[in-house]
Design a protein around this motif. Structure first.
Motif, PDB file in Angstrom:
ATOM      1  N   ASP A   1      31.294   2.020  17.493  1.00  0.00           N
ATOM      2  CA  ASP A   1      32.667   1.705  16.616  1.00  0.00           C
ATOM      3  C   ASP A   1      33.782   2.417  16.680  1.00  0.00           C
ATOM      4  OD1 ASP A   1      31.046  -0.531  15.535  1.00  0.00           O
ATOM      5  OD2 ASP A   1      30.461   0.644  13.703  1.00  0.00           O
ATOM      6  N   LEU A   2      33.704   3.758  16.765  1.00  0.00           N
ATOM      7  CA  LEU A   2      35.085   4.643  17.093  1.00  0.00           C
ATOM      8  C   LEU A   2      35.547   4.426  18.519  1.00  0.00           C
ATOM      9  CD1 LEU A   2      33.660   8.123  15.993  1.00  0.00           C
ATOM     10  CD2 LEU A   2      35.925   6.805  14.969  1.00  0.00           C
ATOM     11  N   PHE A   3      35.018   4.174  19.417  1.00  0.00           N
ATOM     12  CA  PHE A   3      35.484   3.842  20.741  1.00  0.00           C
ATOM     13  C   PHE A   3      36.300   2.515  20.415  1.00  0.00           C
ATOM     14  CE2 PHE A   3      35.031   1.414  24.770  1.00  0.00           C
ATOM     15  CZ  PHE A   3      35.688   2.145  25.570  1.00  0.00           C
ATOM     16  N   VAL A   4      35.544   1.358  19.983  1.00  0.00           N
ATOM     17  CA  VAL A   4      36.069  -0.034  19.929  1.00  0.00           C
ATOM     18  C   VAL A   4      37.489   0.128  18.969  1.00  0.00           C
ATOM     19  CG1 VAL A   4      35.768  -2.397  18.862  1.00  0.00           C
ATOM     20  CG2 VAL A   4      33.927  -1.395  20.204  1.00  0.00           C
ATOM     21  N   GLY A   5      37.181   0.837  17.924  1.00  0.00           N
ATOM     22  CA  GLY A   5      38.555   0.968  16.949  1.00  0.00           C
ATOM     23  C   GLY A   5      39.662   1.509  17.785  1.00  0.00           C
ATOM     24  N   PHE A   6      39.501   2.517  18.352  1.00  0.00           N
ATOM     25  CA  PHE A   6      40.448   3.086  19.270  1.00  0.00           C
ATOM     26  C   PHE A   6      41.148   2.278  20.341  1.00  0.00           C
ATOM     27  CE2 PHE A   6      38.816   7.472  17.688  1.00  0.00           C
ATOM     28  CZ  PHE A   6      39.636   7.382  16.604  1.00  0.00           C
ATOM     29  N   LYS A   7      40.226   1.353  20.927  1.00  0.00           N
ATOM     30  CA  LYS A   7      40.815   0.567  21.846  1.00  0.00           C
ATOM     31  C   LYS A   7      41.691  -0.551  21.492  1.00  0.00           C
ATOM     32  CE  LYS A   7      39.303   1.881  25.999  1.00  0.00           C
ATOM     33  NZ  LYS A   7      40.335   2.170  26.916  1.00  0.00           N
ATOM     34  N   LEU A   8      41.114  -1.181  20.116  1.00  0.00           N
ATOM     35  CA  LEU A   8      41.874  -1.869  19.383  1.00  0.00           C
ATOM     36  C   LEU A   8      43.134  -1.500  18.826  1.00  0.00           C
ATOM     37  CD1 LEU A   8      39.156  -3.836  17.562  1.00  0.00           C
ATOM     38  CD2 LEU A   8      40.364  -4.714  19.477  1.00  0.00           C
ATOM     39  N   ALA A   9      43.123  -0.300  18.582  1.00  0.00           N
ATOM     40  CA  ALA A   9      44.449   0.449  18.077  1.00  0.00           C
ATOM     41  C   ALA A   9      45.475   0.527  19.440  1.00  0.00           C
ATOM     42  CB  ALA A   9      44.308   1.733  17.638  1.00  0.00           C
TER      43      ALA A   9
END
Length: 184
Positions: free
Chosen positions: A108-116
């Protein structure tokens, strides 16, 4: 034949009462609930182990029959160990849940930073859930018994809340009318 698309008031009420009783029992007896969970886990893995032991007898094409039987014996032995030492089983189960939470938290952290990075407005949701999952995983890994007890409390509160919501819904729902037979 008519498809029922709306549950009956009585069915919802039974679900509500069951959830409320289940939730209250868990909240009133969290330690016992945790112990029952450990025994259920032990019984489950013993049954799986027994199936693994006897599986080669029913599957003549199993090329790894010896390995399957050995893994089955080990699984049954683990189940017996957990039955004799339930706190050890709870600890192992806590570590499994911690590993799962850490894995999904990092994803989730990885996806969140990618979306950011893509200027998507929803990346922060994944970052928050990732942080919560990671913090929970670390807490559970270092405090397996207390963390397991916290999970039991959350389960009890969840069951109680669902039961109350279902009870309110059942009370608001009008009783079903009996179908009238059409005259020909």
């Amino acid at each position: 034949m008519e498809l029922v698309t709306k549950p009956s008031r009585n069915a919802i009420l039974i679900r509500a009462i069951t959830n409320i009783i289940f939730g209250l029992l868990i909240l009133l007896f969290p330690g016992l609930s945790l112990l029952i969970l450990a025994f259920a886990f032990a019984i489950n893995i013993m049954i799986v182990g027994l199936f693994m032991i006897f599986e080669p007898a029913f599957d003549s094409q199993n090329k790894h029959a010896i390995l399957t039987v050995l893994l089955g014996l080990a699984t049954v032995a683990i189940g017996v160990f957990v039955m004799s030492k339930p706190l050890a089983g709870i600890t192992v189960l806590s570590y499994i849940i911690a590993a799962w939470a850490l894995f999904y938290g990092l994803i989730d952290l990885f996806v969140g930073f990618k979306l950011a990075d893509n200027n998507d407005g929803h990346g922060w949701i994944f970052v928050v859930t990732g942080l919560l999952s990671t913090i929970f995983a670390i807490y559970l890994a270092f405090n397996p018994l207390e963390g397991s007890l916290a999970i039991v409390w959350v389960l009890g509160l969840y069951a109680l809340a669902v039961g109350i919501v279902l009870a309110v819904q059942a009370i608001k729902l009008k009783p079903a009318k009996k179908p009238t037979k059409a005259k020909k």
